[in-house]
Every structure is written in structure tokens, then in C-alpha cells.
Enzyme design. Structure first.
Site, short mmCIF file in Angstrom:
data_model
loop_
_atom_site.label_atom_id
_atom_site.label_comp_id
_atom_site.label_asym_id
_atom_site.label_seq_id
_atom_site.Cartn_x
_atom_site.Cartn_y
_atom_site.Cartn_z
N THR A 78 -25.71 3.58 2.53
CA THR A 78 -24.31 3.19 2.68
C THR A 78 -23.48 3.62 1.49
O THR A 78 -22.31 4.00 1.63
CB THR A 78 -24.22 1.67 2.86
OG1 THR A 78 -24.91 1.32 4.05
CG2 THR A 78 -22.78 1.22 2.98
N THR A 154 -29.59 0.16 1.10
CA THR A 154 -30.04 -1.17 0.66
C THR A 154 -31.22 -1.70 1.45
O THR A 154 -31.96 -2.54 0.95
CB THR A 154 -28.88 -2.18 0.77
OG1 THR A 154 -28.39 -2.20 2.11
CG2 THR A 154 -27.76 -1.83 -0.18
N ASP A 155 -31.44 -1.22 2.68
CA ASP A 155 -32.47 -1.82 3.53
C ASP A 155 -33.83 -1.88 2.86
O ASP A 155 -34.51 -2.90 2.92
CB ASP A 155 -32.61 -1.01 4.84
CG ASP A 155 -31.72 -1.55 5.94
OD1 ASP A 155 -30.66 -2.11 5.60
OD2 ASP A 155 -32.07 -1.40 7.12
N LYS A 231 -33.84 -7.98 -0.52
CA LYS A 231 -32.59 -8.08 0.23
C LYS A 231 -32.70 -9.33 1.10
O LYS A 231 -33.50 -9.36 2.04
CB LYS A 231 -32.39 -6.83 1.08
CG LYS A 231 -31.05 -6.82 1.81
CD LYS A 231 -30.80 -5.47 2.52
CE LYS A 231 -29.47 -5.51 3.26
NZ LYS A 231 -29.14 -4.24 3.91
#
Lengths: 411, 411
Positions: A78, A154-155, A231
Site C-alpha cells: 500500500t 503491511t499484511d 498486525k
């Protein structure tokens, strides 16, 4: 001003291009070369009439010899993405150069060298890419940069950052950074996260960390130890949390002031070394009531010798798993973690746990299941089974925290 | 006084036995019958000399016609456990009767009927036991009790409570309660949790809830909706957290005052109904970088038609899973949840998610992976595949919360 063609005078140079949305309020132009260029300060901006002839200008990458140099390695995600207005979906498109130039504040902190290593969404990360990335970071540090920033989706950023932590002994900061909201959204966290990551990249830290929003405001970023972070929210900007430890520190925004609380390695404390073998035939299995232990055999028969179990509570599975675990443990590294995520595994309290220990299952202490999995891959890639078993119990890079009184432990 | 033989005068009766450790400060005797009996008020206590002859007295279970009746069904776990001083391990030994009598404060709230259904540690719970338990709870409610308390090991309590939520439509409170510290430890939470659960069992609630410590002190318990709670810490007494919702309410301790905040069903609002079929061939798979999609085929070939995936971030897996998911989705219910645990799944934002939706994967909204798994078992046990797919998207008993502004969602 967005969308207007302008001519900007800055120092003794003049740039022309289209005004882009800017998350930090700085002026960002898209040049006809396709590059973006950002200005924190400029002398004059003139809107250009449609009949005026436009001149192509290459973007400058002027070096300030008084500033440290930081490498930005882009992997996608992202932070490097924008909305495709044709399909409505978000795709990775920006290059590292563009990221660097759309946030001109970074140039006030350091000189930038930027390279794109991958351009993938982080759910497509694989152990083999971790190895490539480790080598690229190694190469940058070897060149003598003051720090390395890795932009990442970020995943799975915490999986990758854990892998780099085990594979790379670094004397300088290696800073993973991502964004929960893409750069062209008003609520984007990419600019502030990037600026904070640059502050950390020139700081006194000598370890692998993740820098992300610490609150839902734009007031500070947290510096998380790479092996202790996960996360914990699908969409919030402060999704990343340090689990079972204190964060390494925080970066106030926009002042850039760094407060360190829980540093493990300082700049220059470790030699640069890389040990990047990984055993990919490792598996993380989340237990649930009724799960048949045949899943262990399925992987074992396929040559898997690394198992991380996400058990219940203090680290349990149904007692009808014990027999299979007894067999698997003969030639495999089997580590128990907890799906509670918070707290420490302790298999000495209840009958089931004691059976697990007798079978040869290793208590994963307070490691996250994700870190325990990456550690298993790395240990089996670099050590024999007995050494791997010993090292699984030992804190190597901050992944296991000592028992302390402020954590309420049963063990 | 602990360990002393005493004679206690209470009203017009006299009891003799050994003084036991008491977590609430009340006087608890072990009688020679093996039963424990507790006293909140008593007239006189005399220590008995070793030469005095002891009289066996059966424990009283006097009914107060002015008080509501609550059934306690015991299934085992720490709340029903104590340390075996021979092996040092904790085992389930207390019966429901003993639990009730060691905490005499409960008798001030309600009359008690107590039965032991199982005596197992909760990691050994299985879907078939959920069905047995559902029927036993149904039978108690049918008898006309004001509420049912289920004492349960904490490891898998949220799986069981979710299963009962889907299987049983209840007009009265069904209260799951456990303990993180066994009854004979000074820091035990079993007495206060039990007392709070009794308060909830006679309250205006008409749904299935979990009652556990809300803080690390003994000041209040939280009332969690059964389908929205998970065990989030291995050892803390406030390990249970409501995820992606507000708790139903809290019980102040020791006052017993109940504050409701987020009630879904009130007492008497629903008819008593049971629908207890379950399809056990369902599996929860946690995705990680490098996980081979062959695991899907492994289960599918064995007749599994219910899949819950714990994906990354907003609900993603590697794009090399798409092809297999396309096939599996033809005849299976496949639901995506997130290993972030907090936040909502949203597969409309990124390319990978859109591919998942096209394949037929259902967004698990803000359900926990555990609840989504139990719901899958229940839906496939009671509905055909098309109905199950529709109902997976619908909030049935509070497992899916509407999007609201106070949750920062990307979707």
C-alpha cells in the site's frame, strides 16, 4: 491547486508539472518525465496557461555531503500503491524514487538512494523473497549507508521483518515501513510513516525494526522490534502492536524526536553478517476443538520437519494428539505457541502440557506464532536438529523476553 | 484456622469438619462426607480437640422459595480443578456441588441445582460434546430454571459458548464461566467469577454469555457475548476480551450491580428452541507466507466442505491459492477471516481480495476465526449449501456487528 499545470521556481532552478495531491501539505508536481518531485520550500509558483509550451525537466537528486545516506528498498504494498481508477482496486505502482520524491521532507533528514526490489502485494511474499531481500539489504549496508528503509505491504511485513532479523546481523538500522491507507487518500499514513522511518534510519539503533503509526492521529510512530510485532487490526493506521514486550521506542511527529525505551542493539554494536539459508518445509498449524492430528502426518510424510502449533491457552492441544506428536518429535522440531497471542506458553501446569513436554514439544515461551514459524525455518536451514532444538529455547534477537514481574505469568 | 478441625453452629444446626482455604474469606469446611460446606454467617466456631469424637453430617441443600433457581452444569477445567500435590499438576476434581458449596455467597443469590456433565480439561472438548452440552442446557431450561451456569475450562470456552449460541435459542441467561487460577490458589478468580455469573444467571439477559474477570483486580467481571469473545492471554485473569464489539455489560464485585451496555436479547424475548446438528468435517486454516494450497485439497478429498481461512490483513492469501479456491468453492462453504483478529475483512479493496470474491470466497466480516469455524459447522449441519452461504453473511446471534462509525474501517 490540484491538477493545475504550474511552474515552480526553487533556488536557481525552475520546474514545470501538474500539482498532485500531497499528504503532508508540501507541493508535489508530476513532471512530464513521469517522475514526481516535491518541495518543502520554493520561491514562486506560477499557473501555466494551456497555450504555453512545456519543457521536460529531469528530477534532481542532489547530494548534501553533510547528511547521512539512507537506502530505500521498495518491495510493493500500500505504501507504494494507488487506486486504479479504471477498476477501482488498489495496485502497487509507485517506485522507490517516486516515494522518496513525493515526500520531500525526507531529503531534509538524509540523502536517499532508492531501488525497487519487488513490486508485489505482501500476501504474495514467500520465504525465497525474504532471502533475496536479505541479500539486497546486506549489499546496501556493505556499501556504507547509514541505514536501510524497506517499504513493504503491511499484511505480512512482520513475517518478513522477523526473517531479516534472524538472517542478518546488522550494525545499522534496518527499518521496515508500510502504510495502511494508500498515498492518494487524505487519511494516508504513508508520508508520516516514511518520514519517521527516515529518522529511525539515521538513529543510534542497530537492529531490525518496524516503524508504523502509534495512534490513530498523526502524532507519533512506534518503533517495534521486528520479531515482537504483529498486525493486529485489518484497517486502523495503528494496526501494528508489539506483543509481550515494550516497543523499542517512538518517533514524535512532525518534530522527529526519538525516545528509546527498550533498545537491544545500538548502532555499530554488531558486525555485518548474513546467514540466509531457510528450510521452507515448515508449517504453522492452528489447533481447534475436533482438529484431527492426521494433519501432522500429512506434512511429516511430505518431508516437513519444522512444526509450530498454535495451541490453546498456556499451550495445549487435545490429548488425542499426544501419540502422533510423540512420533513426529523423533525427527522434527515441534514448538508450541498460543492462539491467545498474549502471554507465555507454559506446559508444566496441566496434565496435557506435561504430556506434550514428555513427547518432546518445545515451549515457544512468549514468541508470536508467526515469529516462531520464521525462526523454525531459519534454524532448520542453518543448524542440525539438536542445535535447532536448543536455539529455539534461547533468545537470539529479542524474540523471547525474560520472565519479568510486570507480566502476570502462570509459569 | 486452615487445617483445624472445628465445630460450627449456624442457626439451629451444627457442622463439623476441617477448615479449608477460602478465596472469598467466608468459612469453608470439608465435611467427613467429602463435601465442602461454606458459611457467610455463623453463630459460633469451636476448635475440636483431637480426642473428641467427630460426627458425620450430610450437607444441607435448603431451598429458599423466594429465590430463583439456577442450574450449574460442570464440564471441568481450572474452575473445577485443584493441584494434585503428588504430581504437582492441576487436575479437574471438584464436582459442581462442591463448587457451589465452597462459594456460599451464591446461595444468597439463588437456589442451586448442580450436575456434572463432563470432567475434562477444555483442550479435550469436541464438537460432539458441544451437542451433549446443548441438550443438557435445553433440559435445564425446560425444567423452568431462571438461568443456567456452565463451568468450563478457559482454553476453548469461547468455541463452546459460540456453539451453544448457534444451537440454542434461549429465553433465559446461559452463562459460561471459568477460572484462570485454580480454586486453591490465593489469586484464584473462581469464587468471584462464579458469584458474578450467578448474578448474571438471574438477570434480565436472554442470551449466551461468558462472564470472566474484567481487570486484574477483583473489582468487576465483564459479560461478553459468547460469539464475540476470545481468550487473548495465556494466564492473566482478565484474559477474555470482546473482539470488534462492546461487551454486553459488567458485574461490579462484590456489590453484584449489573450494568448493561450492549444487550441483544432480553429475558423471555426468545422461545426455547434447539437445533443441534453439526457438520464436523470443517477446518480452520491459518495462512502464512509460503503455505502451499495443497492443504485445501487434502481436506477436500477427505470430504470436508466447510473451510475458514485465517488470511492476512483485510483477508488475503497468496494469489497462487486462487486456482484451488476456485475449485473448492464449487461445492464448499469457504469463509475468509483475518489473523489480525481486530477489524473487518474487506476483499473489495485489493486485487487479491477481488480474485477471492470472484472465486466464491465469503467475507467473514468482523467475525473471529473461531466463531466463523463454529458457525460453519452449524450452518452445514442444518442447512443446504446455498442457504449456508447466505446465512454466513447474516448476523444471527450477534456474531457480525454492523459497520459503525466508531470502528475505523477501510470497507
Amino acid at each position: 491547486m490540484e491538477g493545475k499545470r504550474v511552474r515552480v521556481k526553487s533556488g536557481n532552478r525552475t520546474y514545470e508539472g501538474t500539482v498532485m495531491p500531497s499528504p503532508t501539505g508540501s507541493l508535489v508536481l508530476k513532471l512530464d518525465s513521469g517522475y514526481n518531485i516535491g518541495f518543502v520550500e520554493y520561491d514562486d509558483v506560477k499557473i501555466i496557461g494551456e497555450d504555453e509550451r512545456l519543457v521536460k525537466i529531469e528530477p534532481p537528486l542532489e547530494r548534501d555531503p553533510d547528511k547521512p545516506t539512507v537506502s530505500i528498498l521498495s518491495t510493493g504494498g500500500t505504501i507504494a500503491s494507488r487506486v486504479d481508477y479504471r477498476t477501482g482496486a488498489v495496485t502497487s505502482q509507485f517506485t522507490a524514487e517516486e516515494i522518496a520524491m513525493i515526500v520531500p521532507e525526507i531529503s531534509e533528514i538524509c540523502n536517499i538512494e532508492a531501488r525497487e526490489i519487488f513490486s508485489i502485494l505482501s500476501e504474495n511474499m514467500k520465504p525465497e523473497y525474504w532471502r533475496t531481500l536479505a541479500r539486497e539489504i546486506y549489499r546496501e549496508i556493505k556499501k556504507g549507508v547509514s541505514g536501510v528503509i524497506v517499504t513493504h505491504g503491511t499484511d505480512t511485513m512482520h513475517y518478513t521483518s522477523s526473517a531479516i532479523s534472524f538472517m542478518l546481523s546488522t550494525p545499522v538500522p534496518v527499518v521496515f515501513v508500510g502504510a495502511q491507507r494508500s498515498s492518494d487518500r487524505p487519511s494516508s499514513d504513508s508520508a508520516s510513516n516514511l518520514i519517521c522511518s527516515a529518522r529511525v534510519a539515521v538513529s543510534d539503533i542497530g537492529e531490525v525494526v518496524v516503524v508504523m503509526h502509534g495512534s490513530t492521529s498523526d502524532d507519533y510512530c512506534l518503533i517495534h522490534r521486528a520479531v515482537k510485532v504483529r498486525k493486529n487490526h485489518t484497517s486502523r493506521r495503528d494496526a501494528f502492536k508489539t506483543v509481550n514486550d515494550f516497543p523499542v521506542g517512538k518517533v514524535l511527529y512532525p518534530s522527529g524526536k526519538i525516545e528509546l525505551r527498550n533498545l537491544m542493539f545500538s548502532r555499530g554494536e554488531r558486525e555485518l553478517r548474513i546467514r540466509d539459508s531457510l528450510e521452507e518445509k515448515c508449517v504453522l498449524i492452528k489447533f481447534f476443538p475436533g482438529l484431527n492430528p492426521e494433519i501432522l502426518n500429512f506434512y511429516h510424510e511430505r518431508g516437513y520437519r519444522g512444526f509450530v502449533i498454535e495451541g490453546t491457552g498456556l499451550g495445549h492441544v487435545s490429548s488425542d494428539w499426544i501419540e502422533t506428536l510423540n512420533e513426529i518429535c523423533q525427527d522434527s522440531l515441534v514448538t508450541m505457541t498460543s492462539q491467545c497471542l498474549n502471554g507465555r506458553v507454559c506446559d508444566r501446569v496441566y496434565d496435557t502440557g506435561r504430556d506434550l513436554l514428555r513427547a518432546g514439544v518445545i515451549e515457544g515461551e512468549d514468541m508470536t506464532p508467526e515469529t516462531a514459524l520464521v525462526k523454525t525455518m531459519w534454524l532448520l536451514g542453518n543448524y542440525d536438529l539438536d542445535q535447532a532444538r536448543d536455539l529455539m529455547r534461547v533468545n537470539l534477537v529479542g524474540e523471547i523476553r525474560d520472565r519479568t514481574e510486570w507480566f502476570e505469568d502462570a509459569c
